[in-house]
Design an enzyme around this catalytic site. Structure first.
Site, PDB file in Angstrom:
ATOM      1  N   LYS A  49     -11.025  -1.123  10.058  1.00  0.00           N
ATOM      2  CA  LYS A  49     -10.977  -2.345   9.384  1.00  0.00           C
ATOM      3  C   LYS A  49     -11.622  -3.514  10.079  1.00  0.00           C
ATOM      4  CE  LYS A  49      -7.667  -0.671   6.096  1.00  0.00           C
ATOM      5  NZ  LYS A  49      -8.480  -0.222   4.794  1.00  0.00           N
ATOM      6  N   ASP A 102       3.027  -4.246   8.149  1.00  0.00           N
ATOM      7  CA  ASP A 102       1.631  -3.438   7.860  1.00  0.00           C
ATOM      8  C   ASP A 102       0.719  -4.675   7.943  1.00  0.00           C
ATOM      9  OD1 ASP A 102      -0.535  -2.297   6.970  1.00  0.00           O
ATOM     10  OD2 ASP A 102       0.227  -1.880   4.872  1.00  0.00           O
ATOM     11  N   CYS A 141      -4.755   2.449  -3.675  1.00  0.00           N
ATOM     12  CA  CYS A 141      -3.546   2.972  -3.313  1.00  0.00           C
ATOM     13  C   CYS A 141      -2.224   1.933  -3.348  1.00  0.00           C
ATOM     14  CB  CYS A 141      -3.503   3.238  -1.743  1.00  0.00           C
ATOM     15  SG  CYS A 141      -4.638   4.459  -1.468  1.00  0.00           S
ATOM     16  N   GLN A 172      -4.609  -5.324   6.872  1.00  0.00           N
ATOM     17  CA  GLN A 172      -5.504  -6.546   6.193  1.00  0.00           C
ATOM     18  C   GLN A 172      -5.446  -7.710   6.725  1.00  0.00           C
ATOM     19  OE1 GLN A 172      -7.597  -5.587   4.126  1.00  0.00           O
ATOM     20  NE2 GLN A 172      -6.931  -3.469   3.603  1.00  0.00           N
ATOM     21  N   HIS A 229       0.840  -1.330   0.239  1.00  0.00           N
ATOM     22  CA  HIS A 229       0.171  -0.115  -0.093  1.00  0.00           C
ATOM     23  C   HIS A 229       0.788   1.268  -0.004  1.00  0.00           C
ATOM     24  CE1 HIS A 229      -2.811   3.047   1.670  1.00  0.00           C
ATOM     25  NE2 HIS A 229      -3.951   2.261   1.252  1.00  0.00           N
TER      26      HIS A 229
END
Length: 406
Positions: free
Chosen positions: A224, A198, A361, A201, A121
């Site tokens: 999220k 990261d 993104c 997700q 991202h």
């Protein structure tokens, strides 16, 4: 898990969009919120809205207990060793920028390397671009396999003794690739580098254990994972955080302020300048309670079944290109032949089906895929096979519409 009962806890799902029952397939962008989280936020603002840490009155004490109680919930949720390792931020983007500003710029020098992947991202690309520009270090990329996965052999070839930071998404927001973070972290550490993850997700969808992953920094966002917008988490190993300077300065994070010099509070507060995101943290705590009541393993298994089913249904859709590996997280990114993904999303919306369209993104990844944009359907604990059936039905209508029009 009983998906029907879970859906009942999400008020927003029980509406019609353009005359159709809403089918929400955009949880990778932001998830919907259950009543438990909405009610918790409502209670905070109605009953004990107050600033934290400073006051000794009843409302301030209750707000502080809620805020710091949420920090402990996060610690347990990702299995950090200490609450001092949990920093509240505005989200994953702010957390990654904090590492790039407070750690990378202080530790990188010419000749050093930062290693990332082309599937990142933008929030996990641009901070490192700026960090290497500021320090004279070099940015390198681990190449992707043809199916959008990472080979550990390529990791070993890319990460060298000059590598100081390796940063990677746990799960790709476009391909659904689940990266072998634990193994990548091991290679990073063998070369003297720190591992940044990261987790935007992955954290909503699978059980996270930062000690087992042995990552040095881990980031994620509340919105999220059924929580509020505007708050996220930076986890960092205590020894690293203690040696880092804050990226922001002001109230709350100070110990002593003189006319010309100031000192900082201990962890975690030295990284939380200004009035913190109190309601957001308390809402995140409620979201964690909600997810743990259901069970992260059950959520992960449910989404895996949906992904398998979705890939099977897409096989019957002539002219559809699906991107990413067969083994994936709960999303499908695709294009329809001769139809722009924005047009796809527009027609789907007319059928009550909400998907994401664009570059997500992730423009370097779009270039690697040789496309300008894609459509993406992403699944969460409240989605069903019927939702996927409605998606496929709407995609058939989309194809028919553009065939007849053009």
């Amino acid at each position: 898990m009983n998906v029907k009962d879970i859906r009942e806890q999400f008020p927003i799902l029980h509406q019609q969009v353009n005359g159709h029952d809403l089918v929400y397939l955009d949880s990778a962008a932001t998830s919907q919120k259950p009543r438990a989280v909405i009610d918790t936020l409502d209670e905070y603002y109605k009953s004990y809205n107050s600033n934290v840490h400073r006051g000794v009155h009843t409302l301030g004490t209750k707000a502080t207990d809620g805020y710091e109680g949420a920090r402990e919930k996060v610690r347990k949720f990702i299995n950090a060793k200490s609450m001092q390792e949990i920093i509240f931020t505005r989200g994953t983007t702010t957390a990654l920028n904090t590492v790039a500003l407070s750690y990378a710029r202080a530790n990188l020098k010419p000749g050093d390397e930062v290693v990332i992947t082309p599937m990142e991202h933008h929030a996990n690309i641009i901070p490192w671009q700026q960090a290497v520009k500021a320090t004279g270090a070099t940015l390198k990329y681990i190449p992707l396999q043809e199916d959008g996965t990472i080979s550990l052999g390529d990791v070993r070839q890319t990460v060298t003794a000059n590598t100081k930071i390796v940063s990677a998404a746990h799960v790709s927001n476009v391909l659904g690739t689940v990266n072998p973070i634990k193994e990548i972290a091991k290679i990073a550490h063998e070369n003297g580098a720190v591992m940044v993850v990261d987790g935007a997700q992955s954290t909503p969808h699978m059980k996270i254990d930062v000690q087992d992953l042995d990552c040095d920094f881990f980031t994620f966002s509340a919105h999220k994972m059924c929580g509020p917008t505007g708050i996220g988490v930076l986890y960092g190993k205590k020894g690293l955080l203690e040696n880092m300077e804050p990226a922001e300065f002001g109230g709350e994070m100070i110990d002593f302020v003189g006319l010309y010099e100031s000192t900082w509070k201990e962890l975690p507060w030295k990284f939380e300048a200004g009035t913190p995101i109190i309601a957001g943290a308390i809402g995140l705590g409620a979201a964690i309670d909600f997810l743990e009541d259901i069970g992260l393993d059950e959520i992960s298994e449910h989404e895996h079944r949906l992904a398998v089913y979705a890939l099977e249904r897409f096989e019957e859709l002539e002219g559809a290109a699906v991107y990413g590996p067969k083994q994936r997280a709960g999303l499908v990114t695709f294009n329809l032949e001769d139809v722009h993904p924005h047009d796809v999303a527009t027609v789907l919306d007319a059928e009550g089906v909400a998907v994401r369209a664009g570059h997500h993104c992730a423009q370097p990844l779009m270039k690697w895929l040789n496309v300008s944009a894609t459509a993406r359907a992403s699944f969460y604990l409240y989605n069903t096979e019927e939702d996927i059936d409605k998606l496929i039905e709407a995609l058939h209508k989309t194809k028919e519409y553009f065939t007849n029009v053009f």
